[in-house]
Design a protein around this motif. Structure first.
Motif, PDB file in Angstrom:
ATOM      1  N   ILE A   1       0.754  -1.094  -0.123  1.00  0.00           N
ATOM      2  CA  ILE A   1      -0.016   0.265  -0.037  1.00  0.00           C
ATOM      3  C   ILE A   1       0.859   1.388  -0.090  1.00  0.00           C
ATOM      4  O   ILE A   1       1.688   1.402   0.762  1.00  0.00           O
ATOM      5  CB  ILE A   1      -0.765  -0.094   1.097  1.00  0.00           C
TER       6      ILE A   1
ATOM      7  N   GLU B   1      -5.173   4.347  -0.434  1.00  0.00           N
ATOM      8  CA  GLU B   1      -5.091   3.230  -0.783  1.00  0.00           C
ATOM      9  C   GLU B   1      -5.489   2.373   0.623  1.00  0.00           C
ATOM     10  O   GLU B   1      -5.952   1.438   0.618  1.00  0.00           O
ATOM     11  CB  GLU B   1      -3.679   2.758  -1.237  1.00  0.00           C
ATOM     12  N   TYR B   2      -5.481   2.907   1.887  1.00  0.00           N
ATOM     13  CA  TYR B   2      -5.753   2.208   3.050  1.00  0.00           C
ATOM     14  C   TYR B   2      -7.173   2.436   3.315  1.00  0.00           C
ATOM     15  O   TYR B   2      -7.906   1.537   4.010  1.00  0.00           O
ATOM     16  CB  TYR B   2      -4.840   2.803   4.216  1.00  0.00           C
TER      17      TYR B   2
ATOM     18  N   GLU C   1      -9.210   2.589   0.661  1.00  0.00           N
ATOM     19  CA  GLU C   1      -9.683   1.595  -0.395  1.00  0.00           C
ATOM     20  C   GLU C   1      -9.587   0.242  -0.155  1.00  0.00           C
ATOM     21  O   GLU C   1     -10.660  -0.511  -0.376  1.00  0.00           O
ATOM     22  CB  GLU C   1      -9.345   2.072  -1.912  1.00  0.00           C
ATOM     23  N   ALA C   2      -8.797  -0.055   0.750  1.00  0.00           N
ATOM     24  CA  ALA C   2      -8.305  -1.348   1.131  1.00  0.00           C
ATOM     25  C   ALA C   2      -9.621  -1.880   2.340  1.00  0.00           C
ATOM     26  O   ALA C   2      -9.908  -2.845   2.287  1.00  0.00           O
ATOM     27  CB  ALA C   2      -6.994  -1.664   1.574  1.00  0.00           C
TER      28      ALA C   2
ATOM     29  N   LEU D   1      -5.211  -1.865   9.358  1.00  0.00           N
ATOM     30  CA  LEU D   1      -4.348  -2.243   8.378  1.00  0.00           C
ATOM     31  C   LEU D   1      -2.918  -1.595   8.616  1.00  0.00           C
ATOM     32  O   LEU D   1      -1.890  -1.872   7.843  1.00  0.00           O
ATOM     33  CB  LEU D   1      -4.824  -1.838   6.973  1.00  0.00           C
TER      34      LEU D   1
ATOM     35  N   ASN E   1       1.114  -5.227   4.668  1.00  0.00           N
ATOM     36  CA  ASN E   1      -0.203  -5.530   3.603  1.00  0.00           C
ATOM     37  C   ASN E   1       0.523  -5.567   2.134  1.00  0.00           C
ATOM     38  O   ASN E   1       1.335  -4.752   1.798  1.00  0.00           O
ATOM     39  CB  ASN E   1      -1.008  -4.599   3.640  1.00  0.00           C
TER      40      ASN E   1
ATOM     41  N   VAL F   1      -1.341  -5.362  -1.679  1.00  0.00           N
ATOM     42  CA  VAL F   1      -2.626  -5.345  -2.435  1.00  0.00           C
ATOM     43  C   VAL F   1      -2.576  -5.704  -3.875  1.00  0.00           C
ATOM     44  O   VAL F   1      -1.592  -5.481  -4.618  1.00  0.00           O
ATOM     45  CB  VAL F   1      -3.198  -4.028  -2.390  1.00  0.00           C
TER      46      VAL F   1
ATOM     47  N   ILE G   1      -8.107  -1.425  -6.263  1.00  0.00           N
ATOM     48  CA  ILE G   1      -7.778  -2.694  -5.299  1.00  0.00           C
ATOM     49  C   ILE G   1      -9.021  -3.745  -5.376  1.00  0.00           C
ATOM     50  O   ILE G   1     -10.053  -3.570  -5.108  1.00  0.00           O
ATOM     51  CB  ILE G   1      -7.626  -2.276  -4.088  1.00  0.00           C
TER      52      ILE G   1
ATOM     53  N   ILE H   1      -6.431  -8.297  -0.941  1.00  0.00           N
ATOM     54  CA  ILE H   1      -5.406  -7.554   0.061  1.00  0.00           C
ATOM     55  C   ILE H   1      -4.964  -9.033   0.729  1.00  0.00           C
ATOM     56  O   ILE H   1      -5.723  -9.969   1.024  1.00  0.00           O
ATOM     57  CB  ILE H   1      -5.919  -6.618   0.850  1.00  0.00           C
TER      58      ILE H   1
ATOM     59  N   SER I   1      -2.391  -9.953   4.281  1.00  0.00           N
ATOM     60  CA  SER I   1      -1.703  -9.164   5.535  1.00  0.00           C
ATOM     61  C   SER I   1      -1.188 -10.323   6.365  1.00  0.00           C
ATOM     62  O   SER I   1      -1.602 -11.492   6.575  1.00  0.00           O
ATOM     63  CB  SER I   1      -2.714  -8.492   6.412  1.00  0.00           C
TER      64      SER I   1
END
Length: 167
Positions: A9, A14-15, A17-18, A51, A58, A60, A67, A70, A72
């Motif tokens: 990420i 993006e965090y 969106e994830a 996240l 993480n 993606v 995205i 994902i 992790s």
């Protein structure tokens, strides 16, 4: 045809969106396991801070600048000084992108990172999530004798532990 990119990420958006991906995949994956009303009330930003926790890594999967998956991992979150192993924390792929091999690609990328640091990794999966248990078994993960009774979204559920050795 759009190229699939798997990477870390890169930014705050993006965090966000994830986290929204996790909301959508939870609502789909757990609709027959967890209370539907509670699942539908989960905010899109529910996972954003999780996240970004220290020691959580993480990757993606991105296709068409979106995205779509994902994974992790990190050190075992329940480890004491006696158990030094890694933990696969989660893999989620958008429902419309599932079953096309992306889950396995994400898993393999995370396992490559896990085995750089640990000789064994564990994961926790909902006992009632039979599809996920089957997936992990097909990828070489083995059931352990460990389980946890936890409350998720107001429902008592059982998490079972699986492990994989990289020796």
């Amino acid at each position: 045809m759009a190229t699939l990119i798997i990477r870390k990420i890169n930014n705050a958006e993006e965090y966000i969106e994830a986290s929204a991906l996790l909301q959508k995949t939870w609502q789909n994956a757990y609709k027959n396991i967890l209370p539907t009303d509670r699942l539908m009330q989960l905010p899109a930003d529910y996972w954003e801070n999780r996240l970004q926790r220290k020691n959580r890594h993480n990757l993606v999967a991105i296709k068409d600048k979106k995205i779509i998956g994902i994974v992790s991992w990190g050190p075992n979150r329940q480890a004491d000084s006696q158990t030094q192993n890694g933990e696969l924390m989660s893999i989620y792929v958008l429902p419309e992108c599932q079953g096309k091999g992306l889950e396995k690609k994400l898993l393999l990328r995370a396992e490559n990172e896990l085995k750089k640091k640990w000789s064994e990794a564990i994961l926790w999966v909902l006992k009632d999530n039979k599809a996920a248990v089957r997936f992990y078994e097909q990828c070489g993960w083995k059931m352990t004798d460990n389980s946890l009774n936890v409350e998720i979204l107001g429902k008592e559920v059982v998490l079972i532990q699986m492990s994989k050795s990289y020796k």
